[in-house]
Enzyme design. Structure first.
Site, PDB file in Angstrom:
ATOM      1  N   ASP A  52      29.624  62.663  53.809  1.00  0.00           N
ATOM      2  CA  ASP A  52      28.515  61.830  53.266  1.00  0.00           C
ATOM      3  C   ASP A  52      28.478  61.871  51.689  1.00  0.00           C
ATOM      4  O   ASP A  52      27.585  61.082  51.155  1.00  0.00           O
ATOM      5  CB  ASP A  52      27.034  62.632  53.570  1.00  0.00           C
ATOM      6  CG  ASP A  52      26.927  64.234  53.263  1.00  0.00           C
ATOM      7  OD1 ASP A  52      27.918  64.450  52.594  1.00  0.00           O
ATOM      8  OD2 ASP A  52      25.955  64.743  53.679  1.00  0.00           O
ATOM      9  N   SER A  53      29.505  62.465  51.147  1.00  0.00           N
ATOM     10  CA  SER A  53      29.871  62.094  49.634  1.00  0.00           C
ATOM     11  C   SER A  53      30.160  60.508  49.287  1.00  0.00           C
ATOM     12  O   SER A  53      30.280  60.200  48.128  1.00  0.00           O
ATOM     13  CB  SER A  53      31.104  62.974  49.278  1.00  0.00           C
ATOM     14  OG  SER A  53      32.118  62.878  50.370  1.00  0.00           O
ATOM     15  N   ASP A  91      30.307  63.458  58.755  1.00  0.00           N
ATOM     16  CA  ASP A  91      29.411  64.144  58.392  1.00  0.00           C
ATOM     17  C   ASP A  91      27.971  63.564  59.295  1.00  0.00           C
ATOM     18  O   ASP A  91      27.944  62.361  59.272  1.00  0.00           O
ATOM     19  CB  ASP A  91      28.983  64.043  56.995  1.00  0.00           C
ATOM     20  CG  ASP A  91      29.510  65.145  56.278  1.00  0.00           C
ATOM     21  OD1 ASP A  91      29.889  66.265  56.776  1.00  0.00           O
ATOM     22  OD2 ASP A  91      29.897  65.039  54.926  1.00  0.00           O
ATOM     23  N   LYS A 121      30.483  66.725  61.503  1.00  0.00           N
ATOM     24  CA  LYS A 121      29.987  68.070  60.781  1.00  0.00           C
ATOM     25  C   LYS A 121      28.634  68.007  60.308  1.00  0.00           C
ATOM     26  O   LYS A 121      27.981  66.983  60.147  1.00  0.00           O
ATOM     27  CB  LYS A 121      30.696  68.071  59.201  1.00  0.00           C
ATOM     28  CG  LYS A 121      30.753  69.418  58.528  1.00  0.00           C
ATOM     29  CD  LYS A 121      31.853  69.476  57.354  1.00  0.00           C
ATOM     30  CE  LYS A 121      31.409  68.392  56.175  1.00  0.00           C
ATOM     31  NZ  LYS A 121      30.309  68.534  55.504  1.00  0.00           N
ATOM     32  N   GLU A 123      25.446  70.466  58.343  1.00  0.00           N
ATOM     33  CA  GLU A 123      25.123  71.530  57.411  1.00  0.00           C
ATOM     34  C   GLU A 123      23.931  72.680  57.863  1.00  0.00           C
ATOM     35  O   GLU A 123      23.194  72.097  58.463  1.00  0.00           O
ATOM     36  CB  GLU A 123      24.662  71.022  55.977  1.00  0.00           C
ATOM     37  CG  GLU A 123      25.617  70.139  55.355  1.00  0.00           C
ATOM     38  CD  GLU A 123      25.212  69.582  54.013  1.00  0.00           C
ATOM     39  OE1 GLU A 123      24.221  69.820  53.489  1.00  0.00           O
ATOM     40  OE2 GLU A 123      25.864  68.926  53.404  1.00  0.00           O
ATOM     41  N   GLU A 190      31.510  76.004  51.269  1.00  0.00           N
ATOM     42  CA  GLU A 190      31.620  75.306  49.737  1.00  0.00           C
ATOM     43  C   GLU A 190      31.073  76.193  48.811  1.00  0.00           C
ATOM     44  O   GLU A 190      29.729  76.664  48.608  1.00  0.00           O
ATOM     45  CB  GLU A 190      30.861  73.889  49.906  1.00  0.00           C
ATOM     46  CG  GLU A 190      30.874  73.195  48.644  1.00  0.00           C
ATOM     47  CD  GLU A 190      30.363  71.862  48.729  1.00  0.00           C
ATOM     48  OE1 GLU A 190      30.307  71.194  47.684  1.00  0.00           O
ATOM     49  OE2 GLU A 190      30.007  71.470  50.002  1.00  0.00           O
TER      50      GLU A 190
END
Length: 272
Positions: A52-53, A91, A121, A123, A190
């Site tokens: 999502d970067s 993501d 992925k 979070e 991270e």
């Protein structure tokens, strides 16, 4: 040296686990488009993360929050079409899984069906347990993400190192064990202290991929634009630049502009 087609053996969750078991480090970079994915795949990368970067490096947003599920699927499908060997992880974007495990499952299914990716992925730890269970129950592989979780940036209020205090460190270890028990195949850590990251990698049996988490983990991930020097403003301690593409591209464009202005391009040999 690139990987030749005849030597290609697709990377799977099973192979990633075997890599950890035998102590072979896992390489992982982000990718958001077909052309870059093809180059990275042919260079031998193990995992491509459609992060999502993309919200930051492709769309210019300040945070990862604005990117939508539809946009993530578009980027993921583009990457999958460029890959022969690498394992592609996508993501789940902000808002597509946090509040409702049914929505989380729908989001994950859309990514897998519409992009052809190999895993998602997500979070968080204990707070997203229900969503992790629902997604895994559908047979969709999950990579976890703990430590600095960029989708929670407004809660943290800073991009500084996480889990330096004992309470947060203990929760991170507990969350990592939970994600392993639930069935996640890997976890990204991270921006946490190196000693804590190594402790997690030793305490869980699944591969731990670090970004700003020291060398005691099972693999490393970077954002490809950062690693290639296309983003000169971003200078975190953990980043190693392997090229200066900002300068290379600038020089190439300046040369093109000058040649066009001087009527030097195209020349006779470049014309029909």
């Amino acid at each position: 040296m690139s990987v030749h087609k005849k030597d290609i053996k697709k990377i799977t969750t099973h192979q990633l686990q075997e890599m950890k078991n035998r102590g072979e480090k896992i390489s992982m970079l982000t990718a958001y488009d077909f052309s870059m994915a093809r180059i990275l795949d042919q260079a031998g990368i193990d995992i491509l993360l459609v992060g999502d970067s993309a919200s930051n490096v492709m769309a210019g947003h300040e945070t990862t929050l604005p990117i939508t599920l539809d946009q993530m699927i578009y980027h993921a499908a583009s990457v999958v079409r460029g890959v022969d060997r690498a394992f592609v992880v996508v993501d789940l974007p902000f808002g597509s899984y946090q509040g409702d495990s049914s929505e989380a499952l729908r989001s994950a299914i859309r990514i897998m069906k519409e992009s052809g990716a190999h895993a998602v992925k997500i979070e968080g730890g204990k707070e997203i347990e229900d969503s992790v269970k629902r997604i895994l129950s559908a047979g969709i592989p999950i990579m976890g993400h703990l430590g600095l979780t960029p989708q929670s940036i407004y809660k943290f209020g800073t991009y500084s190192v996480r889990a330096k205090e004992e309470e947060e460190a203990n929760k991170l270890v507990s969350d990592a064990k939970l994600l392993e028990e639930l069935g996640c195949f890997s976890i990204v850590l991270e921006k946490i202290p190196a000693a804590l990251a190594q402790k997690v990698a030793e305490k869980v049996s699944i591969p731990i991929i670090g970004i700003g988490a020291g060398g005691g983990v099972d693999g490393q991930v970077l954002v490809v634009q950062d690693m290639l020097g296309m983003n000169k403003e971003f200078k975190p301690k953990f980043l190693r630049r392997y090229a200066d593409l900002d300068q290379v591209i600038t020089d190439a464009v300046v040369g093109f502009v000058n040649d066009v202005k001087a009527s030097d391009f195209p020349n006779e040999s470049e014309s029909y």
